[in-house]
Write an enzyme that holds these catalytic residues in place. Structure first.
Site, PDB file in Angstrom:
ATOM      1  N   GLY A 119       0.820  -1.207   0.000  1.00  0.00           N
ATOM      2  CA  GLY A 119       0.000   0.000   0.000  1.00  0.00           C
ATOM      3  C   GLY A 119       0.854   1.258   0.000  1.00  0.00           C
ATOM      4  O   GLY A 119       2.077   1.218  -0.157  1.00  0.00           O
ATOM      5  N   GLU A 173      -8.035   9.587  -0.222  1.00  0.00           N
ATOM      6  CA  GLU A 173      -7.506   9.908  -1.534  1.00  0.00           C
ATOM      7  C   GLU A 173      -7.138  11.382  -1.667  1.00  0.00           C
ATOM      8  O   GLU A 173      -6.709  11.831  -2.715  1.00  0.00           O
ATOM      9  CB  GLU A 173      -8.509   9.512  -2.612  1.00  0.00           C
ATOM     10  CG  GLU A 173      -8.764   8.005  -2.631  1.00  0.00           C
ATOM     11  CD  GLU A 173      -9.763   7.593  -3.691  1.00  0.00           C
ATOM     12  OE1 GLU A 173     -10.808   8.261  -3.777  1.00  0.00           O
ATOM     13  OE2 GLU A 173      -9.513   6.632  -4.413  1.00  0.00           O
ATOM     14  N   ALA A 191       1.588   3.340   2.479  1.00  0.00           N
ATOM     15  CA  ALA A 191       2.515   3.435   3.611  1.00  0.00           C
ATOM     16  C   ALA A 191       3.734   2.552   3.408  1.00  0.00           C
ATOM     17  O   ALA A 191       4.883   2.994   3.579  1.00  0.00           O
ATOM     18  CB  ALA A 191       1.793   3.064   4.907  1.00  0.00           C
ATOM     19  N   LYS A 211      -5.543  20.128  -5.544  1.00  0.00           N
ATOM     20  CA  LYS A 211      -6.343  20.476  -4.366  1.00  0.00           C
ATOM     21  C   LYS A 211      -5.790  21.744  -3.737  1.00  0.00           C
ATOM     22  O   LYS A 211      -4.629  21.781  -3.317  1.00  0.00           O
ATOM     23  CB  LYS A 211      -6.317  19.313  -3.359  1.00  0.00           C
ATOM     24  CG  LYS A 211      -6.997  19.613  -2.028  1.00  0.00           C
ATOM     25  CD  LYS A 211      -6.818  18.464  -1.056  1.00  0.00           C
ATOM     26  CE  LYS A 211      -7.361  18.805   0.324  1.00  0.00           C
ATOM     27  NZ  LYS A 211      -7.116  17.727   1.302  1.00  0.00           N
ATOM     28  N   SER A 249       0.980  -9.188   0.978  1.00  0.00           N
ATOM     29  CA  SER A 249       0.090 -10.304   0.684  1.00  0.00           C
ATOM     30  C   SER A 249      -0.948  -9.880  -0.337  1.00  0.00           C
ATOM     31  O   SER A 249      -1.563  -8.820  -0.210  1.00  0.00           O
ATOM     32  CB  SER A 249      -0.607 -10.774   1.965  1.00  0.00           C
ATOM     33  OG  SER A 249      -1.602 -11.733   1.672  1.00  0.00           O
ATOM     34  N   THR A 295      -4.705  13.852   6.578  1.00  0.00           N
ATOM     35  CA  THR A 295      -3.368  13.832   7.178  1.00  0.00           C
ATOM     36  C   THR A 295      -2.698  12.461   7.167  1.00  0.00           C
ATOM     37  O   THR A 295      -1.558  12.337   7.625  1.00  0.00           O
ATOM     38  CB  THR A 295      -3.443  14.323   8.636  1.00  0.00           C
ATOM     39  OG1 THR A 295      -4.450  13.569   9.345  1.00  0.00           O
ATOM     40  CG2 THR A 295      -3.795  15.794   8.694  1.00  0.00           C
ATOM     41  N   ILE A 299      -1.352  10.245   4.865  1.00  0.00           N
ATOM     42  CA  ILE A 299      -0.082  10.055   4.157  1.00  0.00           C
ATOM     43  C   ILE A 299       0.989  10.965   4.747  1.00  0.00           C
ATOM     44  O   ILE A 299       2.161  10.584   4.848  1.00  0.00           O
ATOM     45  CB  ILE A 299      -0.256  10.305   2.650  1.00  0.00           C
ATOM     46  CG1 ILE A 299      -1.216   9.271   2.049  1.00  0.00           C
ATOM     47  CG2 ILE A 299       1.089  10.238   1.927  1.00  0.00           C
ATOM     48  CD1 ILE A 299      -1.509   9.478   0.573  1.00  0.00           C
TER      49      ILE A 299
END
Length: 504
Positions: free
Chosen positions: A17, A53, A19, A82, A43, A347, A349
């Site tokens: 992912g 997102e 992180a 953004k 996995s 906040t 990420i």
């Protein structure tokens, strides 16, 4: 001074992912010319949460520090830009306000801009605070700009972030990390082995393969395989301050122009998010199951979306808080394994990249260093507490009383640190600020003003200023900003010209 002894030779990251692969990219980039090995185990049986997102500006700095081409990243993750967050129905139904990223105005004769604005307001000027925010005005007109062309203009201090596809972002970082030498192993962890002193020595996969390491990074999400299950690290529950404990998320097709901001809309038992990417919309409802059922929350969310539904609604339970030690023995937890704060201010990420940056600053050897570990944990806890207080601010200042959820907020205890900030602000509009705080003055002023919180007065030194000259100065700045914004391309035009999404 002695040379550092017994350096770490192998890092094992458990979980992929955003992180996991951000950790892999960071460490891989640092050690790409060294003999330090970085191996990541993920996995294929575990689904990526991929809810948050929306991001905040520090991600841009992180990507650039890794040498990642921002234009390529935006195209590959089908991202949009953004400028901030539009909050709807938070103060009361029918009311909205904007939280921008950059600075508000400029200092005048050494005085903070907010104090200048307060002074004019006390003298009858009702110009909204956000009329002086580049991001707010750009958002109002749905515009973006070429950053290097904004130098020496009223837009020079504007800061932006991204809306991105979390799955695509994880995949992009994975490819980047593998190219610089990070090893990827696919498998499911069945056993975690520890040394006699309780440190992690290796993990064993269901295939029987054993992977040893000197230092382990837990990115296994809410499962928290290492920091939680293997090391039994206590989890600090903050639900007394932030009672929302579930979310339902769904994706739909785009039905309108791509807005350069996130929309956060207060609901009867929490709030919903609406995030535009180049190829779709992301929606979700964060709520407390004390006030609404999963079925009711799902129905509420679906009534607040438009476009064709692309994914079935997905329920995600969570508990607000963090690990008592996010660095315990030879294990560092990141992402959901570290802690969770609802994504109201995007906040998640940032906390990963901030933790990694701090870890690099306090980089350990194989030997346990209680001093480094204690200070790391203290600073991360401070970061979480700051964000927690800022999130609570959105709730505790609401004037809504139309549902049990909002009525309870009128009596709910808030953290003492937030109480101190509000008490200090109430006097003259001042703020208690930490040097490395994520949310600087603009953020606090934006939310406080948006939620109708006004100080009793302003700093009396501003009475020495010529009010007419001050009024003229702010009016000229506001006019110049508006004129500059109207010369910029639309958000959609900018995306199409400079960084159109791939694989649409």
């Amino acid at each position: 001074m002695q040379k550092t002894q017994t350096p770490i030779k192998k890092f094992v990251i458990v979980g992929g992912g955003t992180a996991g692969w951000l950790a892999g990219a960071t460490l891989g980039n640092i050690f790409k010319h060294c003999d330090v090995e970085v191996e990541l185990i993920e996995s294929e049986d575990v689904n990526i949460i991929g809810v948050g997102e929306a991001t905040i500006p520090p991600l841009i700095d992180t990507l650039e520090s890794l040498g990642i081409d921002l234009k390529d990243f935006i195209s590959e993750t089908q991202a949009s830009f953004k400028w901030g967050i539009k909050f709807e129905d938070w103060y009361k139904k029918g009311h909205s306000y904007f939280h921008p990223f950059g600075e508000l105005g400029q200092r005048i004769d050494g005085h903070e801009f907010y104090q200048c604005w307060l002074t004019l307001k006390a003298n009858g000027d009702n110009t909204p605070l956000m009329a002086y925010s580049p991001e707010a005005v750009l958002s109002q007109h749905n515009r973006f700009f070429v950053p290097h062309q904004a130098m020496n203009t009223p837009l020079a201090g504007a800061r932006f972030a991204l809306h991105l596809d979390a799955v695509l972002a994880g995949r992009y970082l994975r490819n980047f990390a593998q190219k610089i030498g990070v090893k990827r192993t696919v498998g499911h962890i069945e056993l975690v082995d520890k040394t006699v002193d309780g440190c992690i020595s290796s993990v064993t996969l269901t295939s029987g393969q054993t992977i040893a390491g000197d230092f382990f990074i837990d990115c296994s999400g809410f499962n928290s395989l290492l920091i939680g299950k293997a090391l039994n690290t206590n989890y600090l529950d903050w639900s007394e301050y932030l009672p929302c404990n579930r979310a339902v998320a769904v994706q739909t097709t785009l039905t309108e122009d791509i807005a350069p901001y996130t929309v956060s809309k207060a609901q009867g038992a929490g709030w919903s998010w609406h995030i535009p990417l180049q190829h779709r919309m992301g929606h979700g409802y964060v709520y407390s199951d004390k006030y609404i059922s999963d079925e009711q929350a799902t129905a509420t969310l679906m009534n607040n979306v438009s476009g064709k539904v692309l994914t079935p609604p997905r329920i995600i339970p969570f508990k607000t808080g963090l690990r008592e030690q996010v660095w315990n023995k030879n294990c560092l937890a990141l992402g959901l394994a570290q802690g969770f704060l609802e994504p109201l201010e995007s906040t998640a990420i940032h906390l990963v990249s901030k933790s990694l940056a701090l870890f690099v600053r306090m980089f350990p050897t194989k030997q346990h260093n209680a001093v480094l570990q204690a200070e790391f944990n203290r600073q991360i806890h401070q970061d979480y507490a700051e964000i927690r207080d800022f999130l609570v601010l959105h709730y505790c200042t609401s004037q809504r009383s139309d549902s049990p959820f909002w009525r309870d907020w009128q009596h709910r205890a808030i953290p003492q640190t937030l109480e101190q900030r509000l008490t200090f602000f109430a006097q003259q509009g001042g703020l208690l600020q930490e040097v490395e705080a994520l949310f600087q003055a603009t953020s606090w002023y934006a939310v406080l003003d948006g939620m109708g919180v006004r100080p009793k007065g302003y700093n009396p030194t501003l009475d020495a200023l010529d009010i007419d000259a001050l009024r003229k100065s702010l009016m000229m700045g506001r006019t110049a900003l508006e004129q500059c914004v109207l010369k910029q391309p639309s958000h959609a035009q900018f995306l199409h010209k400079y960084c159109p999404a791939k694989n649409l």
